[in-house]
Design a protein around this motif. Structure first.
Motif, short mmCIF file in Angstrom:
data_model
loop_
_atom_site.label_atom_id
_atom_site.label_comp_id
_atom_site.label_asym_id
_atom_site.label_seq_id
_atom_site.Cartn_x
_atom_site.Cartn_y
_atom_site.Cartn_z
N LYS A 19 4.46 5.38 -3.11
CA LYS A 19 4.87 3.70 -2.84
C LYS A 19 6.03 3.99 -1.88
O LYS A 19 6.80 4.69 -2.35
CB LYS A 19 5.33 3.13 -4.17
CG LYS A 19 5.73 1.86 -4.15
CD LYS A 19 5.91 1.49 -5.59
CE LYS A 19 6.42 0.07 -5.48
NZ LYS A 19 6.83 -0.55 -7.03
N TRP A 36 4.33 -2.89 7.86
CA TRP A 36 4.17 -1.53 8.15
C TRP A 36 3.33 -1.11 9.29
O TRP A 36 2.34 -1.77 9.50
CB TRP A 36 3.88 -0.91 6.77
CG TRP A 36 4.76 -1.12 5.52
CD1 TRP A 36 4.90 -2.29 4.99
CD2 TRP A 36 5.85 -0.37 5.44
NE1 TRP A 36 5.67 -1.85 3.87
CE2 TRP A 36 6.27 -0.74 4.16
CE3 TRP A 36 6.35 1.00 5.90
CZ2 TRP A 36 7.35 -0.29 3.52
CZ3 TRP A 36 7.42 1.36 5.18
CH2 TRP A 36 7.95 0.94 3.98
N SER A 60 -3.85 -7.03 6.80
CA SER A 60 -4.09 -5.58 6.82
C SER A 60 -4.99 -5.14 7.90
O SER A 60 -6.17 -5.68 8.07
CB SER A 60 -4.56 -5.25 5.43
OG SER A 60 -5.71 -6.06 5.16
N PHE A 68 -4.34 -0.06 0.17
CA PHE A 68 -3.06 -0.14 0.30
C PHE A 68 -2.87 -1.88 -0.11
O PHE A 68 -3.50 -2.60 0.20
CB PHE A 68 -2.56 -0.07 1.74
CG PHE A 68 -2.64 1.51 2.10
CD1 PHE A 68 -3.29 2.27 1.54
CD2 PHE A 68 -2.19 1.72 3.49
CE1 PHE A 68 -3.29 3.71 2.06
CE2 PHE A 68 -2.27 3.02 3.93
CZ PHE A 68 -2.84 4.05 3.41
N THR A 69 -1.55 -1.96 -0.74
CA THR A 69 -1.19 -3.19 -0.90
C THR A 69 0.41 -3.44 -0.73
O THR A 69 1.18 -2.30 -0.74
CB THR A 69 -1.22 -3.51 -2.55
OG1 THR A 69 -0.77 -2.71 -3.37
CG2 THR A 69 -2.84 -3.65 -2.87
N ILE A 70 0.70 -4.77 -0.42
CA ILE A 70 2.07 -4.83 -0.06
C ILE A 70 2.46 -5.96 -1.02
O ILE A 70 1.84 -6.85 -1.25
CB ILE A 70 2.27 -5.37 1.37
CG1 ILE A 70 3.46 -5.59 1.75
CG2 ILE A 70 1.60 -6.72 1.79
CD1 ILE A 70 3.88 -5.70 3.37
N LEU A 81 4.89 -0.96 -0.29
CA LEU A 81 3.85 -0.48 0.33
C LEU A 81 3.29 0.41 -0.90
O LEU A 81 3.63 1.46 -0.97
CB LEU A 81 3.86 0.17 1.68
CG LEU A 81 2.42 0.55 2.13
CD1 LEU A 81 1.40 -0.80 2.11
CD2 LEU A 81 2.80 1.22 3.63
N MET A 83 0.23 2.65 -1.73
CA MET A 83 -0.62 3.48 -1.19
C MET A 83 -1.56 4.40 -2.19
O MET A 83 -1.06 5.31 -2.50
CB MET A 83 -0.41 4.19 0.08
CG MET A 83 0.52 3.85 1.15
SD MET A 83 0.92 4.53 2.38
CE MET A 83 2.24 5.72 1.57
N TYR A 94 5.56 6.45 8.73
CA TYR A 94 5.23 5.06 8.36
C TYR A 94 6.71 4.34 8.94
O TYR A 94 7.76 4.61 8.21
CB TYR A 94 4.90 4.74 6.96
CG TYR A 94 3.45 5.17 6.71
CD1 TYR A 94 3.13 6.28 6.87
CD2 TYR A 94 2.60 4.27 6.62
CE1 TYR A 94 1.81 6.69 6.60
CE2 TYR A 94 1.46 4.73 6.40
CZ TYR A 94 0.99 5.77 6.28
OH TYR A 94 -0.38 6.12 6.19
N CYS A 96 8.70 0.45 8.89
CA CYS A 96 8.91 -0.71 8.42
C CYS A 96 9.44 -1.81 9.60
O CYS A 96 10.37 -1.07 10.16
CB CYS A 96 9.69 -0.94 7.36
SG CYS A 96 9.90 -2.39 6.38
#
Length: 126
Positions: A19, A36, A60, A68-70, A81, A83, A94, A96
């Motif tokens: 995360k 991201w 996405s 993956f979710t945000i 994020l 993952m 990664y 931001c």
């Protein structure tokens, strides 16, 4: 000026989860969107996922495929994020990014973002 700081990177075995968090700070700024991107060794920066704050619309990349979710914590100007089901090919730095909403365009494109973090390394081993 808006400062963007990522955290949460690390090393994980394939199939595992990480995360990442990203916080934007500064004096009196608007939050239009945060997103991201990632950059793997020897490759260009690519879009991963983004969240538009006014209506919580999520954009996405295809390779996310539900892995993956945000999400956001509005009061703290923070996005997370999550993952899951990580793969070795997810290994990358990664980044931001924060958009004030002053530029028109696609949130999947980097030029729309105004401020960027320094990046956090994610390494997935098989």
């Amino acid at each position: 000026q808006v400062h963007v700081v990522e955290s949460g990177g690390g090393v994980v075995q394939a199939g595992g989860s990480l995360k990442l968090s990203c916080t934007a700070s500064g004096r009196s700024f608007s939050n239009y969107a945060m997103g991201w991107f990632r950059q793997a060794p020897g490759k260009g920066r690519e879009f991963v996922i983004a969240l538009r704050f006014e209506d919580d619309t999520i954009y996405s990349a295809d390779f996310v495929r539900g892995r993956f979710t945000i999400s956001r914590e509005n009061a703290q100007n923070t996005v997370h994020l999550q993952m899951n089901s990580l793969k070795p090919e997810d290994t990358a730095v990664y980044f931001c990014a924060h958009s004030l909403g002053w530029r028109l365009g696609d949130l999947r494109e980097s030029p729309i973002y105004d401020y960027w973090g320094q990046g956090t390394q994610v390494t997935v081993f098989s």
